[in-house]
Each structure stands twice: as structure tokens, then as C-alpha cells.
Motif scaffolding. Structure first.
Motif, mmCIF file in Angstrom:
data_model
loop_
_atom_site.group_PDB
_atom_site.id
_atom_site.type_symbol
_atom_site.label_atom_id
_atom_site.label_comp_id
_atom_site.label_asym_id
_atom_site.label_seq_id
_atom_site.Cartn_x
_atom_site.Cartn_y
_atom_site.Cartn_z
ATOM 1 N N ALA A 12 -53.497 -59.703 -27.760
ATOM 2 C CA ALA A 12 -54.304 -58.482 -27.651
ATOM 3 C C ALA A 12 -54.094 -57.832 -26.292
ATOM 4 C CB ALA A 12 -55.773 -58.815 -27.866
ATOM 5 N N ASP A 13 -53.971 -58.656 -25.243
ATOM 6 C CA ASP A 13 -53.737 -58.136 -23.890
ATOM 7 C C ASP A 13 -52.402 -57.399 -23.812
ATOM 8 O OD1 ASP A 13 -56.051 -59.355 -23.183
ATOM 9 O OD2 ASP A 13 -55.090 -61.141 -22.326
ATOM 10 N N LEU A 14 -51.445 -57.896 -24.569
ATOM 11 C CA LEU A 14 -50.120 -57.278 -24.576
ATOM 12 C C LEU A 14 -50.197 -55.853 -25.127
ATOM 13 C CD1 LEU A 14 -47.039 -57.361 -24.395
ATOM 14 C CD2 LEU A 14 -46.987 -58.673 -26.482
ATOM 15 N N ILE A 15 -50.984 -55.703 -26.192
ATOM 16 C CA ILE A 15 -51.131 -54.376 -26.801
ATOM 17 C C ILE A 15 -51.815 -53.427 -25.818
ATOM 18 C CG2 ILE A 15 -52.173 -53.110 -28.734
ATOM 19 C CD1 ILE A 15 -51.839 -55.791 -30.347
ATOM 20 N N ASP A 16 -52.854 -53.917 -25.135
ATOM 21 C CA ASP A 16 -53.561 -53.082 -24.139
ATOM 22 C C ASP A 16 -52.621 -52.662 -23.012
ATOM 23 O OD1 ASP A 16 -55.817 -53.401 -25.598
ATOM 24 O OD2 ASP A 16 -56.667 -55.010 -24.355
ATOM 25 N N ALA A 17 -51.841 -53.632 -22.516
ATOM 26 C CA ALA A 17 -50.935 -53.328 -21.402
ATOM 27 C C ALA A 17 -49.871 -52.317 -21.827
ATOM 28 C CB ALA A 17 -50.264 -54.619 -20.925
ATOM 29 N N ALA A 18 -49.354 -52.473 -23.047
ATOM 30 C CA ALA A 18 -48.330 -51.547 -23.548
ATOM 31 C C ALA A 18 -48.914 -50.144 -23.700
ATOM 32 C CB ALA A 18 -47.790 -52.045 -24.871
ATOM 33 N N ASP A 19 -50.152 -50.084 -24.177
ATOM 34 C CA ASP A 19 -50.807 -48.793 -24.361
ATOM 35 C C ASP A 19 -51.008 -48.094 -23.012
ATOM 36 O OD1 ASP A 19 -51.919 -46.915 -26.096
ATOM 37 O OD2 ASP A 19 -53.953 -47.542 -25.524
ATOM 38 N N MET A 20 -51.384 -48.867 -22.017
ATOM 39 C CA MET A 20 -51.601 -48.307 -20.675
ATOM 40 C C MET A 20 -50.276 -47.758 -20.108
ATOM 41 S SD MET A 20 -53.308 -50.386 -17.578
ATOM 42 C CE MET A 20 -52.966 -50.005 -15.895
ATOM 43 N N LEU A 21 -49.218 -48.524 -20.268
ATOM 44 C CA LEU A 21 -47.914 -48.096 -19.758
ATOM 45 C C LEU A 21 -47.435 -46.818 -20.465
ATOM 46 C CD1 LEU A 21 -45.661 -48.918 -17.763
ATOM 47 C CD2 LEU A 21 -44.552 -50.112 -19.645
ATOM 48 N N LYS A 22 -47.753 -46.739 -21.746
ATOM 49 C CA LYS A 22 -47.358 -45.557 -22.525
ATOM 50 C C LYS A 22 -48.040 -44.307 -21.956
ATOM 51 C CE LYS A 22 -47.458 -43.851 -27.249
ATOM 52 N NZ LYS A 22 -48.606 -43.215 -27.808
ATOM 53 N N LYS A 23 -49.343 -44.426 -21.656
ATOM 54 C CA LYS A 23 -50.091 -43.284 -21.120
ATOM 55 C C LYS A 23 -49.527 -42.859 -19.771
ATOM 56 C CE LYS A 23 -54.376 -44.354 -23.500
ATOM 57 N NZ LYS A 23 -55.478 -45.293 -23.427
ATOM 58 N N ILE A 24 -49.225 -43.830 -18.924
ATOM 59 C CA ILE A 24 -48.697 -43.513 -17.589
ATOM 60 C C ILE A 24 -47.311 -42.868 -17.695
ATOM 61 C CG2 ILE A 24 -47.937 -44.540 -15.403
ATOM 62 C CD1 ILE A 24 -50.222 -46.665 -15.955
ATOM 63 N N ASN A 25 -46.512 -43.365 -18.609
ATOM 64 C CA ASN A 25 -45.172 -42.802 -18.796
ATOM 65 C C ASN A 25 -45.271 -41.337 -19.229
ATOM 66 O OD1 ASN A 25 -42.262 -43.547 -18.796
ATOM 67 N ND2 ASN A 25 -42.401 -42.815 -20.906
ATOM 68 N N ASP A 26 -46.239 -41.040 -20.119
ATOM 69 C CA ASP A 26 -46.438 -39.666 -20.563
ATOM 70 C C ASP A 26 -46.818 -38.773 -19.376
ATOM 71 O OD1 ASP A 26 -45.853 -40.394 -23.113
ATOM 72 O OD2 ASP A 26 -47.927 -40.550 -23.795
ATOM 73 N N LYS A 27 -47.704 -39.290 -18.511
ATOM 74 C CA LYS A 27 -48.129 -38.512 -17.337
ATOM 75 C C LYS A 27 -46.945 -38.265 -16.412
ATOM 76 C CE LYS A 27 -52.886 -40.192 -17.292
ATOM 77 N NZ LYS A 27 -53.743 -41.251 -16.762
ATOM 78 N N LEU A 28 -46.122 -39.281 -16.233
ATOM 79 C CA LEU A 28 -44.943 -39.147 -15.369
ATOM 80 C C LEU A 28 -44.003 -38.059 -15.892
ATOM 81 C CD1 LEU A 28 -43.800 -42.783 -14.484
ATOM 82 C CD2 LEU A 28 -44.089 -40.929 -12.859
ATOM 83 N N ARG A 29 -43.823 -38.040 -17.184
ATOM 84 C CA ARG A 29 -42.927 -37.055 -17.798
ATOM 85 C C ARG A 29 -43.441 -35.649 -17.574
ATOM 86 N NH1 ARG A 29 -39.168 -38.529 -21.600
ATOM 87 N NH2 ARG A 29 -39.385 -36.575 -22.736
ATOM 88 N N VAL A 30 -44.771 -35.500 -17.709
ATOM 89 C CA VAL A 30 -45.365 -34.167 -17.590
ATOM 90 C C VAL A 30 -45.353 -33.702 -16.128
ATOM 91 C CG1 VAL A 30 -47.526 -32.866 -17.864
ATOM 92 C CG2 VAL A 30 -46.779 -34.452 -19.650
ATOM 93 N N SER A 31 -45.784 -34.563 -15.231
ATOM 94 C CA SER A 31 -45.947 -34.093 -13.852
ATOM 95 C C SER A 31 -44.714 -34.285 -12.976
ATOM 96 C CB SER A 31 -47.178 -34.748 -13.216
ATOM 97 O OG SER A 31 -47.103 -36.135 -13.360
ATOM 98 N N CYS A 32 -43.789 -35.119 -13.331
ATOM 99 C CA CYS A 32 -42.636 -35.372 -12.440
ATOM 100 C C CYS A 32 -41.275 -35.147 -13.089
ATOM 101 C CB CYS A 32 -42.664 -36.802 -11.930
ATOM 102 S SG CYS A 32 -44.228 -37.298 -11.272
ATOM 103 N N SER A 33 -41.251 -34.890 -14.391
ATOM 104 C CA SER A 33 -39.976 -34.751 -15.130
ATOM 105 C C SER A 33 -39.109 -36.002 -15.055
ATOM 106 C CB SER A 33 -39.154 -33.557 -14.631
ATOM 107 O OG SER A 33 -39.892 -32.395 -14.710
ATOM 108 N N VAL A 34 -39.704 -37.108 -14.718
ATOM 109 C CA VAL A 34 -38.968 -38.379 -14.809
ATOM 110 C C VAL A 34 -39.809 -39.316 -15.679
ATOM 111 C CG1 VAL A 34 -37.786 -38.306 -12.582
ATOM 112 C CG2 VAL A 34 -40.032 -39.368 -12.745
ATOM 113 N N SER A 35 -39.205 -40.357 -16.143
ATOM 114 C CA SER A 35 -39.971 -41.321 -16.926
ATOM 115 C C SER A 35 -39.414 -42.711 -16.697
ATOM 116 C CB SER A 35 -39.933 -40.963 -18.410
ATOM 117 O OG SER A 35 -38.608 -40.959 -18.849
ATOM 118 N N LEU A 36 -40.281 -43.668 -16.942
ATOM 119 C CA LEU A 36 -39.825 -45.051 -16.770
ATOM 120 C C LEU A 36 -38.930 -45.446 -17.935
ATOM 121 C CD1 LEU A 36 -40.154 -47.560 -14.978
ATOM 122 C CD2 LEU A 36 -42.018 -48.268 -16.465
#
Lengths: 173, 360
Positions: free
Chosen positions: B335-359
């Protein structure tokens, strides 16, 4: 008595002649058999070599395919489809180290004895050796090349910068 | 007397020659059968390797030439084995996850590959679907039912209201997909399926909180294969590869064995994205390069999303790295794995929007 002697002599000569004839036939038979055996084994050897070459070519194609679609290298775009025939330069730098670290334990099962490099041809001439495990005392090798674009997200100003290069996959047997 | 002797001699010699040729034919038969099964395994391996990398594609393989052979798939201790039953030719693989029934004897086989992402792409899951298995979809999860029916064209599947509506066909195996866990638990095997062999009827049941159970027919009742429910390790969204994998996997053991392969690859991928040091909360890999690039840009959102804000990529990746290792060892930690993956997904989306780069 004389007549009998002559008869016996004639029969012995006839027997000798038949014996020589039989030996000659047997000799020719074994020569032919030997030719057959030699021909069969040479054919088997050539067929085996051809099969090995065929397998090596198939493995070269398979390894190239696997390398091009590796999640470790592809230009991903979040949840969208990854870009076709494109490798991420930032991932290439990182993957070099990771593959080296897990080479025997993980990646050897994917690529076996092979060498995989990525050569940049534009804008620079950088080369990444991703996987290097040549077979000791290999007898044959099969290189395959595939042209790719190289995406560098940190090089462009607003958009990532794209370069060109090729992936070289050499397999050994 | 001399004549009789010659006949006996000829008879013995003839028998020996005949025996020699009979032996030769028998040996050749065995050799060619072994060669054929080896070639079949080789060709099938190539097909599976090709299907495995061409994501989201369905291939319909005409296997009428193999109709007399039974292909088997198994997975033990993280190693899959595939081959022809009762033949020496087989191939083992500890990398690629293949979800299939234990035995396949069919004139047509569908191979379908779906990308598994958590949240970055981990690998492609390959499903082997024989044409002689019919999938009956039921339950209250209407969204998934519609999605499944739309995405599985060409596969024998049908939606039914409940167990009494199942109309089994001859020579077809049955797999019931209970999308909401409301049909199979507590019920008996429907009368119309009771005449089937036990191994021909199975069910996969999805219950709340992304869990799955595997059932097998045992006489007139259902036997649950897994002691504890298995977690479907995936992020919500369409074409959930881990959920589809459960549908096409023979049982819980084959499912988890192949999922474990994905977790191993995921552990390695977190090192590509975050470097070896990500396990200790430090950045390396691609993340390290991104952080290094933005290190002088103190007020930048990018640096914030990468390592400074409360929810940042470095923390999320560290969490993901720990959770992946924990999930491999103990399913309860997934369950922790799913939470961590979800968090990383949200941050990656923010990075794409505000920095035009992504992990990823």
C-alpha cells in the motif's frame, strides 16, 4: 592323377579370382560408405554452422529491439506514449552506471554476451557504453545499428534539444 | 543342407538389416519430434519477445499447427518456464512477466501486451490468452466492465448479470471475472458448470481496496487459492496492467511470481532515476542531474519541486525506493508503494507544467 591335379589347380585359381573380386567389391563398398559418412558429417557441420549464424542474427535483432524499448533509456513523457526511436540523454548517463552495477545479476539475462553502445553524431560526438560483456574467445560476432534521436531536456531553453546518434548492438557467439 | 543353411543366413541378415532400419526410423522420429518442439519453443519465444516490447498490441497467432501440443507456463521462485508438455524443449526467463493459464492447447492464441507504470514505465506485461477460454464478466464495477469489454475485442468474453446467466459452451474453459467481489464469495458453482472438470473452471474476484482473490472450482463449491488477498499494485486509471494481469494469470502463485519480476525491475529503475544514493535520501541518477542544473536558481519552482518543497521529487523517490523493497519482501507493505508512486506522479506533473522538464 594328373587330370585331378589340373582340375584342383583350376578350381583354386577360380577361388582366388572370386576372393579377389569379393575383396575388391568390399573395398569399393567401404570406400563408398566412407564417402557417405564424410559427406553426412560435413553436411551436418555446415548445417550446424548455418543454424548458429541464423540464431546469432535473430539474437542480434532481438537484443536491438529490447535495447531500443528499454524503460531505462526511452524518452518518456509522463503518462503519455513515449517518443519513438528516442533516447533520453539524462537517463543514458545514469543508466550507464546502473547497468554496470547489475550487469551479471540482472542484465546478462536480457542481453547475454553483447556490447551495447550509443554514439552521438550531432551536435557532439559523445559515446555511452551501456553494456559490455563480450564472450571470452568468441568465434563470431554480429553488429547491428539503429538510428535514434537523443533528447536532452537541459540543453534547450524552452523545449528540450534533440540530437542524433545511433545505437550499436554487437552480439557474440 | 547347404541350401538350408543359406536361407537361415539370409533370414538372419535380413532381420538384422530390417531391425537396423526400424531403429534408424524410430531414432529419426524422436530426433525430429525433439527438433520440432525445440523450434516451436524458439519461434514462440521470438513471438513472445516481440509481443512483449510492442506495447498495447494484440497479436492473433494461428496455432492450428500446434493443436496437438500442450504448451505449459509456470513460474517458480521468480523464474518462468515455458515449453511443450512432456517434451524436453523448454525455455526459462526471470525477466519478462508472462501471465497465462498453466496449460494452453488451442488452435488460436492471442498475445496482448500492456505497459506497466508505477508511475514511470517499468516494463510491458504480456498476456497469453487462448481462444478456448471464455471470460464471463460480472459484478457492479460498471466502469471496469465497460473498459474491459471495449479493450478485449477478439477475445472470448461476455458480460452476464449473474452466475445463473452463464451458458457454457463445449470445449471451452471458463473464467469468471467478479469485478466487485459480490458474486463469487459465498456462492456455489452454478449447476451448468458442475459437469466441467475442476481445472476448467476458475474465478478471479476483485474486492475493495484494490485486492484480488483467485478461486478454483472444487466439485460444486469454490476453493479460494490464496490465503490472504493479493494487492493489485497499480495506480488508478484505464488499462490497469496489474489488474488485467490478474485476470489472465492462472492463479495467485503465477500472478505474484510475475509481479515480483516487475518489482525487481522497478527497484533498478528507481536507481536510474535517483541513483544508488536515493535509498539514503540523497540524489543521484537523472534526478541528481536535474537538481545540479537548478542548484543556482534559488527561488525557482523547479528546485522546489525537485528537493525543497514539502512534497518533492527526492523524498517521493526515496519513499518509492524503500516501499518497493518492502513490498517485495512483504505484500502488506505494498500500500505504501502505491502512495509513494502516486506522490511522485503528482510532482512529475508539476515539474512538467512549471519547468518544462520531467523526471520520467
Amino acid at each position: 592323377m594328373r587330370i585331378n591335379d589340373m582340375k584342383n589347380k583350376k578350381m583354386t585359381r577360380k577361388g582366388q579370382l572370386q576372393m579377389t573380386e569379393t575383396i575388391a567389391i568390399l573395398f569399393i563398398f567401404f570406400i563408398l560408405l566412407l564417402f557417405g559418412v564424410i559427406f553426412y558429417f560435413r553436411y551436418q557441420k555446415i548445417a550446424f554452422q548455418e543454424k548458429q549464424e541464423e540464431l546469432l542474427a535473430a539474437r542480434a535483432m532481438e537484443s536491438t529491439l529490447k535495447a531500443l524499448f528499454m524503460p531505462e533509456l526511452i524518452c518518456s513523457r509522463g503518462e503519455a506514449e513515449p517518443e519513438d526511436n528516442c533516447l533520453d540523454v539524462l537517463k543514458l548517463n545514469a543508466t550507464q552506471e546502473t547497468i554496470q552495477q547489475y550487469l551479471d545479476e540482472y542484465y546478462f539475462e536480457i542481453f547475454s554476451y553483447a556490447t551495447i553502445t550509443v554514439q552521438e553524431t550531432y551536435p557532439e560526438n559523445k559515446m555511452w557504453v551501456l553494456y559490455d560483456k563480450p564472450k571470452p574467445e568468441f568465434t563470431r560476432k554480429e553488429p547491428t545499428f539503429f538510428v535514434v534521436t537523443l533528447r536532452d531536456e537541459l540543453a534547450g531553453t524552452e523545449q528540450p534539444e534533440y540530437g542524433f546518434g545511433y545505437v550499436s548492438v554487437t552480439v557474440y557467439s | 543342407m547347404e541350401v538350408t543353411f543359406n536361407w537361415v543366413y539370409i533370414l538372419i541378415a535380413g532381420a538384422v538389416i530390417l531391425l537396423f532400419f526400424v531403429g534408424l526410423v524410430a531414432r529419426q522420429k524422436t530426433v525430429s519430434e525433439e527438433r520440432l518442439s525445440g523450434e516451436v519453443v524458439e519461434i514462440m519465444s521470438s513471438i513472445l519477445a516481440g509481443a512483449g516490447v510492442s506495447e498495447k498490441t494484440k497479436n492473433f497467432i494461428d496455432a492450428s499447427g500446434l493443436a496437438d501440443y500442450t504448451l505449459y507456463f509456470q513460474c517458480l521462485d521468480g523464474v518462468s518456464e515455458f515449453g511443450i508438455k512432456d517434451r524436453p524443449a523448454r525455455t526459462q526467463n526471470s525477466i519478462d512477466p508472462i501471465f497465462a493459464p498453466h496449460e494452453v492447447r488451442s488452435s488460436r492464441i492471442v498475445t496482448w501486451s500492456l505497459p506497466y507504470a508505477m508511475p514511470f514505465k517499468v516494463m510491458d506485461f504480456l498476456f497469453i490468452i487462448p481462444s478456448n477460454v471464455k471470460y464471463y464478466v460480472m459484478g457492479n464495477d460498471a466502469d471496469f466492465v465497460n473498459e474491459f469489454l471495449n479493450s478485449t475485442e477478439g477475445i472470448e468474453r461476455i458480460y452476464v448479470q449473474g452466475l445463473p446467466q452463464i451458458e457454457p459452451e463445449e470445449n471451452l474453459q471458463v473464467r469468471i471475472i467478479d469485478t466487485s467481489g459480490t458474486v463469487i464469495p459465498g456462492s456455489n458453482v452454478p449447476v451448468q458448470l458442475q459437469s466441467f472438470e475442476d481445472e476448467e473452471v476458475s474465478a478471479v474476484v476483485f474486492t475493495g481496496a484494490n485486492q484480488v482473490d483467485f478461486y478454483q472450482k472444487q466439485g460444486s463449491s469454490w476453493k479460494k487459492n490464496n490465503l490472504n488477498p493479493l494487492r493489485v499494485i497499480s495506480l488508478p486509471g484505464e488499462r490497469d496492467a496489474a489488474k488485467y494481469a490478474a485476470i489472465f494469470a492462472a492463479d495467485d502463485q503465477l500472478y505474484w511470481c510475475n509481479m515480483n519480476k516487475a518489482l525487481i525491475r522497478m527497484e533498478i529503475l528507481t536507481k536510474v532515476y535517483g541513483g544508488e544514493e536515493v535509498a539514503y535520501g540523497e540524489a543521484g541518477g537523472k534526478l541528481g542531474e536535474l537538481i545540479n542544473y537548478y542548484k543556482d536558481d534559488i527561488s525557482s519552482d523547479c528546485r522546489g519541486h525537485l528537493e525543497q518543497y514539502n512534497e518533492n521529487a527526492l523524498d517521493a523517490l526515496t519513499k518509492l525506493s524503500h516501499a518497493t523493497s518492502a513490498c517485495r519482501l512483504q505484500q502488506g507493505s505494498c500500500a505504501d508503494l502505491i502512495d509513494a508512486a502516486d506522490m511522485l506522479k503528482k510532482i512529475n506533473d508539476k515539474l512538467r507544467v512549471s519547468c518544462s522538464v520531467s523526471l520520467y
